[in-house]
Design a protein around this motif. Sequence first.
Motif, PDB file in Angstrom:
ATOM      1  N   SER A 148     -32.655 -41.082   6.173  1.00 38.38           N
ATOM      2  CA  SER A 148     -31.309 -41.491   6.573  1.00 38.38           C
ATOM      3  C   SER A 148     -30.334 -41.377   5.409  1.00 38.38           C
ATOM      4  N   PHE A 149     -29.031 -41.386   5.745  1.00 38.08           N
ATOM      5  CA  PHE A 149     -27.980 -41.441   4.740  1.00 38.08           C
ATOM      6  C   PHE A 149     -27.422 -42.864   4.751  1.00 38.08           C
ATOM      7  N   ASP A 150     -27.694 -43.625   3.692  1.00 31.59           N
ATOM      8  CA  ASP A 150     -27.344 -45.044   3.645  1.00 31.59           C
ATOM      9  C   ASP A 150     -26.304 -45.329   2.561  1.00 31.59           C
ATOM     10  N   ASP A 151     -25.709 -46.520   2.652  1.00 31.19           N
ATOM     11  CA  ASP A 151     -24.752 -47.001   1.640  1.00 31.19           C
ATOM     12  C   ASP A 151     -23.717 -45.928   1.304  1.00 31.19           C
ATOM     13  N   LEU A 152     -23.109 -45.387   2.335  1.00 35.64           N
ATOM     14  CA  LEU A 152     -22.179 -44.266   2.179  1.00 35.64           C
ATOM     15  C   LEU A 152     -20.861 -44.721   1.567  1.00 35.64           C
ATOM     16  N   THR A 153     -20.438 -44.063   0.481  1.00 33.21           N
ATOM     17  CA  THR A 153     -19.120 -44.271  -0.121  1.00 33.21           C
ATOM     18  C   THR A 153     -18.494 -42.902  -0.352  1.00 33.21           C
ATOM     19  N   ASN A 154     -17.289 -42.889  -0.893  1.00 35.41           N
ATOM     20  CA  ASN A 154     -16.660 -41.612  -1.215  1.00 35.41           C
ATOM     21  C   ASN A 154     -17.373 -40.901  -2.357  1.00 35.41           C
ATOM     22  N   ASN A 155     -18.095 -41.667  -3.176  1.00 33.23           N
ATOM     23  CA  ASN A 155     -18.648 -41.115  -4.404  1.00 33.23           C
ATOM     24  C   ASN A 155     -20.172 -41.053  -4.446  1.00 33.23           C
ATOM     25  N   SER A 156     -20.837 -41.574  -3.434  1.00 32.84           N
ATOM     26  CA  SER A 156     -22.302 -41.566  -3.480  1.00 32.84           C
ATOM     27  C   SER A 156     -22.888 -41.833  -2.109  1.00 32.84           C
ATOM     28  N   VAL A 157     -24.186 -41.571  -1.994  1.00 33.03           N
ATOM     29  CA  VAL A 157     -24.942 -41.904  -0.793  1.00 33.03           C
ATOM     30  C   VAL A 157     -26.381 -42.164  -1.225  1.00 33.03           C
ATOM     31  N   VAL A 158     -27.068 -42.998  -0.478  1.00 27.08           N
ATOM     32  CA  VAL A 158     -28.488 -43.252  -0.738  1.00 27.08           C
ATOM     33  C   VAL A 158     -29.300 -42.522   0.314  1.00 27.08           C
ATOM     34  N   LEU A 159     -30.205 -41.660  -0.152  1.00 31.92           N
ATOM     35  CA  LEU A 159     -31.118 -40.971   0.750  1.00 31.92           C
ATOM     36  C   LEU A 159     -32.260 -41.931   1.041  1.00 31.92           C
ATOM     37  N   GLY A 160     -32.271 -42.487   2.257  1.00 37.05           N
ATOM     38  CA  GLY A 160     -33.266 -43.482   2.613  1.00 37.05           C
ATOM     39  C   GLY A 160     -34.488 -42.851   3.275  1.00 37.05           C
ATOM     40  N   ILE A 161     -35.673 -43.241   2.835  1.00 32.09           N
ATOM     41  CA  ILE A 161     -36.927 -42.735   3.385  1.00 32.09           C
ATOM     42  C   ILE A 161     -37.657 -43.911   4.021  1.00 32.09           C
ATOM     43  N   LEU A 162     -37.889 -43.822   5.343  1.00 30.47           N
ATOM     44  CA  LEU A 162     -38.470 -44.938   6.088  1.00 30.47           C
ATOM     45  C   LEU A 162     -39.662 -44.457   6.911  1.00 30.47           C
ATOM     46  N   TRP A 163     -40.771 -45.186   6.772  1.00 28.76           N
ATOM     47  CA  TRP A 163     -41.922 -44.955   7.634  1.00 28.76           C
ATOM     48  C   TRP A 163     -42.876 -46.124   7.482  1.00 28.76           C
ATOM     49  N   GLU A 164     -43.577 -46.438   8.547  1.00 29.37           N
ATOM     50  CA  GLU A 164     -44.450 -47.608   8.569  1.00 29.37           C
ATOM     51  C   GLU A 164     -43.581 -48.802   8.174  1.00 29.37           C
ATOM     52  N   SER A 165     -43.969 -49.599   7.202  1.00 28.74           N
ATOM     53  CA  SER A 165     -43.137 -50.732   6.791  1.00 28.74           C
ATOM     54  C   SER A 165     -42.507 -50.486   5.420  1.00 28.74           C
ATOM     55  N   THR A 166     -42.390 -49.208   5.047  1.00 27.14           N
ATOM     56  CA  THR A 166     -41.907 -48.839   3.715  1.00 27.14           C
ATOM     57  C   THR A 166     -40.503 -48.261   3.762  1.00 27.14           C
ATOM     58  N   TYR A 167     -39.668 -48.699   2.810  1.00 34.12           N
ATOM     59  CA  TYR A 167     -38.348 -48.100   2.605  1.00 34.12           C
ATOM     60  C   TYR A 167     -38.210 -47.727   1.133  1.00 34.12           C
ATOM     61  N   VAL A 168     -37.777 -46.493   0.900  1.00 41.14           N
ATOM     62  CA  VAL A 168     -37.506 -46.009  -0.448  1.00 41.14           C
ATOM     63  C   VAL A 168     -36.124 -45.361  -0.427  1.00 41.14           C
ATOM     64  N   GLY A 169     -35.290 -45.671  -1.416  1.00 36.71           N
ATOM     65  CA  GLY A 169     -33.940 -45.111  -1.455  1.00 36.71           C
ATOM     66  C   GLY A 169     -33.665 -44.365  -2.751  1.00 36.71           C
ATOM     67  N   VAL A 170     -33.061 -43.183  -2.630  1.00 32.39           N
ATOM     68  CA  VAL A 170     -32.698 -42.368  -3.793  1.00 32.39           C
ATOM     69  C   VAL A 170     -31.183 -42.174  -3.780  1.00 32.39           C
ATOM     70  N   LYS A 171     -30.512 -42.638  -4.820  1.00 35.34           N
ATOM     71  CA  LYS A 171     -29.061 -42.520  -4.887  1.00 35.34           C
ATOM     72  C   LYS A 171     -28.646 -41.127  -5.340  1.00 35.34           C
ATOM     73  N   ILE A 172     -27.652 -40.577  -4.651  1.00 37.08           N
ATOM     74  CA  ILE A 172     -27.099 -39.271  -4.993  1.00 37.08           C
ATOM     75  C   ILE A 172     -25.607 -39.463  -5.266  1.00 37.08           C
ATOM     76  N   ASP A 173     -25.167 -39.085  -6.451  1.00 36.63           N
ATOM     77  CA  ASP A 173     -23.761 -39.237  -6.836  1.00 36.63           C
ATOM     78  C   ASP A 173     -23.003 -37.937  -6.621  1.00 36.63           C
ATOM     79  N   MET A 174     -21.807 -38.066  -6.048  1.00 39.75           N
ATOM     80  CA  MET A 174     -20.963 -36.925  -5.738  1.00 39.75           C
ATOM     81  C   MET A 174     -19.778 -36.855  -6.716  1.00 39.75           C
ATOM     82  N   PRO A 175     -19.244 -35.662  -6.965  1.00 42.24           N
ATOM     83  CA  PRO A 175     -18.133 -35.515  -7.915  1.00 42.24           C
ATOM     84  C   PRO A 175     -16.770 -35.718  -7.268  1.00 42.24           C
ATOM     85  N   THR A 176     -16.709 -36.600  -6.259  1.00 39.78           N
ATOM     86  CA  THR A 176     -15.479 -36.752  -5.476  1.00 39.78           C
ATOM     87  C   THR A 176     -14.288 -37.113  -6.346  1.00 39.78           C
ATOM     88  N   GLU A 177     -14.461 -38.090  -7.221  1.00 42.13           N
ATOM     89  CA  GLU A 177     -13.325 -38.552  -8.020  1.00 42.13           C
ATOM     90  C   GLU A 177     -12.775 -37.450  -8.907  1.00 42.13           C
TER      91      GLU A 177
END
Length: 282
Positions: A148-177
Amino acid sequence: MKKIIASILFVAVSLSGYSQIKTPAPSPFSKVEQKVGLTDVTLEYSRPNMRGRTIFGDLVPYDKLWRLGANANTKISFSTNVTIGGSELKAGEYAVFATPGKKSWEVVFYNDTSNWGTPQNWDDSKVAAKVKADVYEMPVNIETFTISFDDLTNNSVVLGILWESTYVGVKIDMPTESIVTASIDRAMNGPGANDYFSAAVYYLQEGKDINQAKEWIDKSIAMAGDKAPFWQLRQQSLIHAKAGDKKGAIAAAKKSLAGAEAAGNADYVKMNKDSLKEWGAL
């Protein structure tokens, strides 16, 4: 001989008939597109189900590279350069792999997207970014593997990985500013009313220099004159209010209210009346 030939033809026809039957894929393909600021992000992956199985530590072993889904590579593409875990990735497409652990995962963005599953010959020179991500236990099981795409802002998003009872999030920063700032700098060499308006609203939304935003919005409204639309006057009132100029905010809100009433726009009528009440003008 005729019986043998007839039997062969029968089998061939039977197999041909069965090959035309369409059945659902065990791990359906998914394509997700998301706009993050000014960056277009596209994700392609296949989604297996739990089906009563224990996933992490069993079906997906700990401390072993995993394709992050099923079938072909999970792929993600970016229309601009992005930053992941301190590494800058150029605009383009990347395969995503993971090495799950009990408490944290290692997630890798890989330049080669042509593999089915994990690469037979891993090449460290093709690793564009590698990041550690903590594991969070969820109170419910997620039956279908999900990214999933989580915690969406103009400058970043968290790539969320979900399965079973596990959640892992990887933040991706964008050069918007930096993109917007460069665009503003270019436009300010010969800005029009809309340029001033866009720059002012961006500064308001991003919590930047509000006095600069006030200067730009006032120039925009002055250039538009009597043709200034009510939605732009609304933004002027909000910027003046945030800058501490209540008198200016009230004046702009009243003009916006009059324009919204004339246009029959109930939403803006309500928003302006609410603000005027808040500022003690109604």
